[in-house]
Design an enzyme around this catalytic site. Sequence first.
Site, mmCIF file in Angstrom:
data_model
loop_
_atom_site.group_PDB
_atom_site.id
_atom_site.type_symbol
_atom_site.label_atom_id
_atom_site.label_comp_id
_atom_site.label_asym_id
_atom_site.label_seq_id
_atom_site.Cartn_x
_atom_site.Cartn_y
_atom_site.Cartn_z
ATOM 1 N N GLY A 14 0.802 -1.225 0.000
ATOM 2 C CA GLY A 14 0.000 0.000 0.000
ATOM 3 C C GLY A 14 0.835 1.275 0.000
ATOM 4 N N GLY A 16 2.832 2.292 -2.319
ATOM 5 C CA GLY A 16 2.814 2.909 -3.650
ATOM 6 C C GLY A 16 3.837 2.358 -4.636
ATOM 7 N N SER A 18 3.663 -0.292 -6.766
ATOM 8 C CA SER A 18 3.117 -0.593 -8.101
ATOM 9 C C SER A 18 2.763 0.686 -8.839
ATOM 10 C CB SER A 18 1.844 -1.441 -8.002
ATOM 11 O OG SER A 18 1.954 -2.400 -7.030
ATOM 12 N N THR A 19 2.261 1.683 -8.110
ATOM 13 C CA THR A 19 1.902 2.958 -8.751
ATOM 14 C C THR A 19 3.147 3.576 -9.389
ATOM 15 O OG1 THR A 19 0.240 3.262 -7.027
ATOM 16 C CG2 THR A 19 0.816 5.203 -8.316
ATOM 17 N N ARG A 44 -6.682 -9.796 -8.225
ATOM 18 C CA ARG A 44 -7.614 -8.698 -7.965
ATOM 19 C C ARG A 44 -8.310 -8.333 -9.269
ATOM 20 N NH1 ARG A 44 -2.755 -5.656 -5.047
ATOM 21 N NH2 ARG A 44 -2.875 -6.719 -3.052
ATOM 22 N N ARG A 137 -7.981 1.545 -1.445
ATOM 23 C CA ARG A 137 -7.740 0.647 -2.601
ATOM 24 C C ARG A 137 -8.820 -0.426 -2.672
ATOM 25 N NH1 ARG A 137 -1.995 -2.342 -3.250
ATOM 26 N NH2 ARG A 137 -2.961 -3.821 -1.805
ATOM 27 N N ARG A 148 -1.513 -7.032 6.829
ATOM 28 C CA ARG A 148 -0.606 -6.180 6.040
ATOM 29 C C ARG A 148 -0.087 -5.008 6.890
ATOM 30 N NH1 ARG A 148 -1.161 -6.837 -0.060
ATOM 31 N NH2 ARG A 148 -1.856 -8.979 -0.200
HETATM 32 N N1 ATP Z 1 1.713 9.381 -3.167
HETATM 33 C C1 ATP Z 1 0.482 8.873 -3.069
HETATM 34 N N2 ATP Z 1 -0.516 9.629 -2.581
HETATM 35 C C2 ATP Z 1 -1.773 9.152 -2.465
HETATM 36 N N3 ATP Z 1 -2.154 7.890 -2.826
HETATM 37 C C3 ATP Z 1 -1.200 7.092 -3.323
HETATM 38 C C4 ATP Z 1 0.159 7.535 -3.479
HETATM 39 N N4 ATP Z 1 0.888 6.516 -3.993
HETATM 40 C C5 ATP Z 1 0.019 5.482 -4.167
HETATM 41 N N5 ATP Z 1 -1.221 5.821 -3.778
HETATM 42 C C6 ATP Z 1 -2.437 4.977 -3.762
HETATM 43 O O1 ATP Z 1 -2.271 4.061 -2.674
HETATM 44 C C7 ATP Z 1 -2.808 2.790 -3.011
HETATM 45 C C8 ATP Z 1 -1.710 1.744 -2.829
HETATM 46 O O2 ATP Z 1 -0.723 1.925 -3.859
HETATM 47 P P1 ATP Z 1 -0.049 0.686 -4.600
HETATM 48 O O3 ATP Z 1 -1.090 -0.317 -4.988
HETATM 49 O O4 ATP Z 1 0.804 1.238 -5.670
HETATM 50 O O5 ATP Z 1 0.811 0.116 -3.397
HETATM 51 P P2 ATP Z 1 1.839 -1.086 -3.375
HETATM 52 O O6 ATP Z 1 2.966 -0.657 -2.536
HETATM 53 O O7 ATP Z 1 2.157 -1.533 -4.759
HETATM 54 O O8 ATP Z 1 1.000 -2.217 -2.621
HETATM 55 P P3 ATP Z 1 1.149 -3.819 -2.737
HETATM 56 O O9 ATP Z 1 2.485 -4.172 -2.211
HETATM 57 O O10 ATP Z 1 0.014 -4.304 -1.884
HETATM 58 O O11 ATP Z 1 0.963 -4.203 -4.176
HETATM 59 C C9 ATP Z 1 -3.323 2.879 -4.429
HETATM 60 O O12 ATP Z 1 -4.717 3.054 -4.385
HETATM 61 C C10 ATP Z 1 -2.615 4.116 -5.003
HETATM 62 O O13 ATP Z 1 -3.401 4.763 -5.971
HETATM 63 N N1 LIG Z 2 9.411 -11.937 -1.456
HETATM 64 C C1 LIG Z 2 8.564 -11.599 -2.432
HETATM 65 N N2 LIG Z 2 7.604 -10.681 -2.183
HETATM 66 C C2 LIG Z 2 6.801 -10.349 -3.210
HETATM 67 C C3 LIG Z 2 6.915 -10.906 -4.481
HETATM 68 N N3 LIG Z 2 5.965 -10.365 -5.288
HETATM 69 C C4 LIG Z 2 5.293 -9.482 -4.532
HETATM 70 N N4 LIG Z 2 5.792 -9.462 -3.281
HETATM 71 C C5 LIG Z 2 5.373 -8.647 -2.138
HETATM 72 O O1 LIG Z 2 4.186 -9.183 -1.597
HETATM 73 C C6 LIG Z 2 3.472 -8.162 -0.930
HETATM 74 C C7 LIG Z 2 2.019 -8.237 -1.262
HETATM 75 O O2 LIG Z 2 1.797 -8.042 -2.631
HETATM 76 P P1 LIG Z 2 0.297 -7.922 -3.199
HETATM 77 O O3 LIG Z 2 0.449 -7.828 -4.685
HETATM 78 O O4 LIG Z 2 -0.456 -9.127 -2.760
HETATM 79 O O5 LIG Z 2 -0.280 -6.683 -2.588
HETATM 80 C C8 LIG Z 2 4.119 -6.839 -1.347
HETATM 81 O O6 LIG Z 2 4.900 -6.369 -0.257
HETATM 82 C C9 LIG Z 2 5.014 -7.231 -2.490
HETATM 83 O O7 LIG Z 2 6.178 -6.413 -2.544
HETATM 84 C C10 LIG Z 2 7.954 -11.862 -4.697
HETATM 85 O O8 LIG Z 2 8.139 -12.400 -5.798
HETATM 86 N N5 LIG Z 2 8.737 -12.158 -3.651
#
Ligand code: ATP
Ligand SMILES: Nc1nc2c(ncn2[C@@H]2O[C@H](COP(=O)(O)O)[C@@H](O)[C@H]2O)c(=O)[nH]1
Length: 198
Positions: A14, A16, A18-19, A44, A137, A148
Amino acid sequence: MSGPRPVVLSGPSGAGKSTLLKKLLKDYKGVFGFSVSHTTRDPRPGEVDGKDYHFTNREAMQEDIDTGEFIETDEFSGNLYGTSKCAVQDVRAKGLICILDVDIAGVRHIKETDLDPIYISIQPPSIEVLEERLRDRATETEEKIQSRLEAARIDMEECNEPGLFDIVIVNDDLDESYEKLQSVLKEEILKVQEGIKS
Ligand SMILES: Nc1ncnc2c1ncn2[C@@H]1O[C@H](COP(=O)(O)OP(=O)(O)OP(=O)(O)O)[C@@H](O)[C@H]1O
Ligand SMILES: Nc1nc2c(ncn2[C@@H]2O[C@H](COP(=O)(O)O)[C@@H](O)[C@H]2O)c(=O)[nH]1
């Protein structure tokens, strides 16, 4: 393997990651490639098998782990996640900067390999903001949000351990965070862009 250094993006769920990585992949076409991890969690809405993750089940993934197909794996919030050797090789064979998105346990496992990536931690401004982002999200059950957040508290503490990350970016303002990310990766980006030109 020669070529540009891979990049590991880590940080609480969460925060950010992936963003930010989606922006990089969109803005720098032909420069970055995403290492598609395996996971046993359900997709998802909108996630595509083979693009966001290789969605699998525990039995199949365990078989692949046993036959040595993974660089690293971890159990996170009740599911298995892992980076396969193929996922990284596929990107690196194209001469692209390979981006891995892994949790902090994955970072520690990768440190034991010869991958030599740039390690970047993306952190939320606070646990309260993180909770709000996870709730907004709307992808997790209440139980998953709690697990988480528990993992996030540990990550937020451990990310400052000396030598673990090359940089910790606090993702408050998205544009500012993206600027910092591009700046850290400038040298590797140029290497690939120069290669493309010549
Ligand atoms: N700087 C920011 N300000 C406000 N909202 C944000 C910001 N960066 C990301 N978000 C929002 O926060 C939520 C979580 O971001 P994201 O899915 O990119 O997190 P993540 O680290 O990839 O999480 P995960 O590890 O679960 O995949 C999303 O809805 C995204 O749009
Ligand atoms: N050790 C690993 N962690 C991973 C991998 N791919 C994703 N992740 C981490 O899992 C959490 C949760 O991801 P989500 O997509 O279910 O929200 C997040 O912290 C990712 O960074 C992996 O290959 N190895």
